[in-house]
Scaffold this motif. Structure first.
Motif, PDB file in Angstrom:
ATOM      1  N   UNK A  28       0.846  -1.191   0.000  1.00 29.01           N
ATOM      2  CA  UNK A  28       0.000   0.000   0.000  1.00 29.01           C
ATOM      3  C   UNK A  28       0.882   1.242   0.000  1.00 29.01           C
ATOM      4  N   UNK A  29       0.854   1.979  -1.114  1.00 32.77           N
ATOM      5  CA  UNK A  29       1.697   3.180  -1.207  1.00 32.77           C
ATOM      6  C   UNK A  29       0.829   4.422  -1.351  1.00 32.77           C
ATOM      7  N   UNK A  30       1.333   5.531  -0.871  1.00 31.61           N
ATOM      8  CA  UNK A  30       0.656   6.815  -1.077  1.00 31.61           C
ATOM      9  C   UNK A  30       1.212   7.413  -2.379  1.00 31.61           C
ATOM     10  N   UNK A  31       0.633   8.492  -2.893  1.00 36.85           N
ATOM     11  CA  UNK A  31       1.096   9.029  -4.176  1.00 36.85           C
ATOM     12  C   UNK A  31       2.582   9.454  -4.176  1.00 36.85           C
ATOM     13  N   UNK A  32       3.085   9.932  -3.044  1.00 37.42           N
ATOM     14  CA  UNK A  32       4.492  10.367  -3.007  1.00 37.42           C
ATOM     15  C   UNK A  32       5.435   9.172  -3.076  1.00 37.42           C
ATOM     16  N   UNK A  33       5.144   8.165  -2.257  1.00 36.02           N
ATOM     17  CA  UNK A  33       5.956   6.944  -2.284  1.00 36.02           C
ATOM     18  C   UNK A  33       5.911   6.285  -3.661  1.00 36.02           C
ATOM     19  N   UNK A  34       4.745   6.344  -4.298  1.00 37.96           N
ATOM     20  CA  UNK A  34       4.603   5.724  -5.619  1.00 37.96           C
ATOM     21  C   UNK A  34       5.515   6.408  -6.646  1.00 37.96           C
ATOM     22  N   UNK A  35       5.657   7.714  -6.531  1.00 40.62           N
ATOM     23  CA  UNK A  35       6.578   8.434  -7.426  1.00 40.62           C
ATOM     24  C   UNK A  35       8.016   7.952  -7.178  1.00 40.62           C
ATOM     25  N   UNK A  36       8.352   7.750  -5.924  1.00 40.60           N
ATOM     26  CA  UNK A  36       9.683   7.235  -5.595  1.00 40.60           C
ATOM     27  C   UNK A  36       9.915   5.860  -6.208  1.00 40.60           C
ATOM     28  N   UNK A  37       8.903   5.007  -6.107  1.00 41.80           N
ATOM     29  CA  UNK A  37       9.015   3.656  -6.674  1.00 41.80           C
ATOM     30  C   UNK A  37       9.199   3.713  -8.193  1.00 41.80           C
ATOM     31  N   UNK A  38       8.433   4.596  -8.855  1.00 47.31           N
ATOM     32  CA  UNK A  38       8.565   4.745 -10.312  1.00 47.31           C
ATOM     33  C   UNK A  38      10.000   5.147 -10.678  1.00 47.31           C
ATOM     34  N   UNK A  39      10.569   6.052  -9.908  1.00 48.90           N
ATOM     35  CA  UNK A  39      11.944   6.478 -10.169  1.00 48.90           C
ATOM     36  C   UNK A  39      12.896   5.297 -10.101  1.00 48.90           C
ATOM     37  N   UNK A  40      12.717   4.478  -9.084  1.00 45.14           N
ATOM     38  CA  UNK A  40      13.590   3.313  -8.915  1.00 45.14           C
ATOM     39  C   UNK A  40      13.380   2.307 -10.057  1.00 45.14           C
ATOM     40  N   UNK A  41      12.117   2.093 -10.441  1.00 43.00           N
ATOM     41  CA  UNK A  41      11.826   1.170 -11.555  1.00 43.00           C
ATOM     42  C   UNK A  41      12.556   1.601 -12.822  1.00 43.00           C
ATOM     43  N   UNK A  42      12.441   2.901 -13.133  1.00 40.34           N
ATOM     44  CA  UNK A  42      13.100   3.423 -14.338  1.00 40.34           C
ATOM     45  C   UNK A  42      14.610   3.213 -14.284  1.00 40.34           C
ATOM     46  N   UNK A  43      15.162   3.492 -13.121  1.00 38.53           N
ATOM     47  CA  UNK A  43      16.615   3.373 -12.987  1.00 38.53           C
ATOM     48  C   UNK A  43      17.050   1.922 -13.120  1.00 38.53           C
ATOM     49  N   UNK A  44      16.322   1.032 -12.449  1.00 40.76           N
ATOM     50  CA  UNK A  44      16.720  -0.383 -12.480  1.00 40.76           C
ATOM     51  C   UNK A  44      16.511  -1.001 -13.857  1.00 40.76           C
ATOM     52  N   UNK A  45      15.655  -0.395 -14.652  1.00 41.81           N
ATOM     53  CA  UNK A  45      15.481  -0.862 -16.025  1.00 41.81           C
ATOM     54  C   UNK A  45      16.831  -0.812 -16.759  1.00 41.81           C
ATOM     55  N   UNK A  46      17.604   0.245 -16.478  1.00 43.90           N
ATOM     56  CA  UNK A  46      18.927   0.383 -17.115  1.00 43.90           C
ATOM     57  C   UNK A  46      20.056  -0.220 -16.283  1.00 43.90           C
ATOM     58  N   UNK A  47      19.788  -0.471 -15.001  1.00 39.46           N
ATOM     59  CA  UNK A  47      20.822  -1.034 -14.106  1.00 39.46           C
ATOM     60  C   UNK A  47      20.202  -2.214 -13.371  1.00 39.46           C
ATOM     61  N   UNK A  48      19.929  -3.308 -14.082  1.00 40.72           N
ATOM     62  CA  UNK A  48      19.125  -4.388 -13.492  1.00 40.72           C
ATOM     63  C   UNK A  48      19.767  -5.070 -12.275  1.00 40.72           C
ATOM     64  N   UNK A  49      21.076  -4.974 -12.119  1.00 40.88           N
ATOM     65  CA  UNK A  49      21.707  -5.675 -10.993  1.00 40.88           C
ATOM     66  C   UNK A  49      21.767  -4.838  -9.730  1.00 40.88           C
ATOM     67  N   UNK A  50      21.331  -3.603  -9.851  1.00 42.92           N
ATOM     68  CA  UNK A  50      21.511  -2.667  -8.761  1.00 42.92           C
ATOM     69  C   UNK A  50      20.400  -2.822  -7.711  1.00 42.92           C
ATOM     70  N   UNK A  51      20.777  -2.906  -6.442  1.00 36.22           N
ATOM     71  CA  UNK A  51      19.765  -2.948  -5.384  1.00 36.22           C
ATOM     72  C   UNK A  51      19.324  -1.521  -5.070  1.00 36.22           C
TER      73      UNK A  51
END
Ligand code: PLP
Length: 421
Positions: free
Chosen positions: A341-364
């Motif tokens: 369960x995420x709020x709109x702000x946390x969801x934006x943070x998650x989207x940022x991480x998703x985008x980044x990991x798309x290009x850096x798949x091994x990165x935690x």
């Protein structure tokens, strides 16, 4: 000019109106960092903050400040093998601002004890900051708090959080906009009749006492994930105080990887990262409203941490911005796919991480969740098809009575309240 920590907290801003920064950033010894994995959040916070506080406070005072301020949980929730949420919303007002505000309140309380005059904290709010400030400073001896909010323009819950406490918390409903409230605060600070009479300070996010403690949870998250390699942090950003505190933690020696600045449609910093051009503009309204900022007040701090170099900044910070549509989809997906369960702000943070990991798949990676979803039921409930249960400390507020003064958006009226109240 060199200031002590005490002067920096009480002044808020530098003489020239610029932001205050530590003159030298202390670097923690490797040996101390190696102990972090076995230390509690409060112990880590002590280690991180002692270098800034030790000229003004004894070790036992620092311990008391940290223990009283951070009396709630900071938790790391794993979603997948490489993704964690750092939940910063378990404080009394269900938003990460509790970390900075509660710490600042405990620090001011001690400064007030040594001062001749009561300290007056004057702050303007569009809702969330005022709630955190009211709760954080409530009952703090020697400190009077005056909060200006635009009448009828904050949520019912936020109004309750600011106006039901009473005591040393004075809420002022202004017949005007948030911008009017901010202007009135500025005018009060530049009125010598007021500043000579009152020990006036502000509790906005540029105050160093609100900024520094935010470095602690980056160190805490690293200490729990050090086995995962150099983790990246995705930070849902508005005024950019939170992310610049992450950069501060890194400069202090916490071995984090890089940072992701995730914003809503208010994307001046992602644009700056892409183009090298910083052009502030009026903010637009989004569902992640605490990040609706067109000219981030902590951006100068971020630049200063990178020696005002675009090259250096972009070597460690990636920026992305997301629409409300993308944010809504993210809230649904987080709930359906991960039961999260995420709020709109946390969801934006998650989207940022998703985008980044798309290009850096091994990165935690860790995304910071800055508010509880229960604060945004009108957005979140339709997306998850369920009612969110509201934590009890908020529901009990709804039955309490509001107390506030009203005033026109005029300097003279606020002056009367400040000087006679
Ligand atoms: C204030 C706030 C932010 C933005 O933090 P900054 O330090 O201003 O970048 C993000 N999320 C929530 C819920 C907030 O209240």
């Amino acid at each position: 000019m060199q200031l002590t920590f005490r002067d920096a907290v009480l002044k808020g801003l530098a003489e020239d109106g610029g932001l205050l920064m530590p003159e030298k950033i202390p670097v923690l010894e490797k040996r101390l960092l190696q102990h972090f994995p076995a230390m509690t959040f409060q112990e880590i916070a002590m280690a991180m903050l002692t270098p800034y506080l030790e000229d003004d406070f004894s070790v036992s005072e620092i311990r008391d400040i940290v223990v009283e301020a951070f009396d709630f949980q900071c938790s790391l929730v794993q979603l997948t093998e490489r993704v964690w949420s750092l939940e910063l919303f378990h404080g009394p007002t269900l938003a990460f601002k509790d970390f900075g505000v509660r710490f600042m309140a405990r620090v001011l309380q001690r400064f007030a004890a040594g001062a001749q005059k009561e300290i007056t904290v004057l702050t303007a709010t569009s809702g969330d900051t005022g709630s955190a400030v009211a709760r954080g400073f409530y009952g703090v001896a020697g400190v009077r708090v005056v909060i200006l909010f635009p009448l009828g323009k904050v949520s019912i819950m936020q109004e309750k959080q600011m106006t039901t406490l009473g005591g040393n918390i004075c809420a002022v409903g202004v017949q005007g906009s948030f911008d009017d409230c901010q202007r009135m605060v500025k005018e009060a600070f530049s009125d010598k009749n007021i500043t000579l009479c009152l020990n006036l300070t502000s509790a906005n996010s540029i105050n160093i006492a609100r900024w520094l403690p935010q470095a602690c949870y980056y160190a805490y998250a690293w200490s729990r994930l050090y086995h995962a390699g150099k983790v990246v942090f995705s930070v849902p950003s508005g005024n950019f105080g939170n992310i610049s505190a992450g950069v501060l933690a890194k400069k202090m020696g916490v071995p984090v990887g890089s940072f992701i600045a995730a914003t809503n449609a208010n994307d001046v910093v992602p644009v700056y990262i892409r183009s090298g051009v910083y052009s502030p503009r009026p903010s637009v309204s989004t569902i992640s409203s605490a990040m609706d900022v067109g000219n981030p007040s902590n951006f100068q701090r971020l630049l200063a941490l990178y020696g005002y170099s675009w090259e250096k900044l972009t070597s460690e910070i990636t920026g992305y911005s997301f629409s409300d549509e993308e944010t809504r989809k993210a809230i649904s997906k987080l709930y359906l796919k991960y039961g999260y369960l995420a709020d709109p702000h946390g969801a934006v943070g998650w989207l940022g991480l998703q985008n980044y990991q798309h290009n850096h798949p091994d990165c935690a990676g860790v995304f910071l969740t800055t508010a509880h979803a229960a604060k945004f039921p009108e957005t979140v409930e339709p997306l998850i098809g369920k009612k969110i249960s509201i934590p009890e400390n908020l529901t009990s507020l709804m039955n309490k009575k509001n107390h506030y003064i009203t005033c026109n958006a005029k300097h003279e009226e606020l002056k009367q309240i400040l000087l006679n109240g």
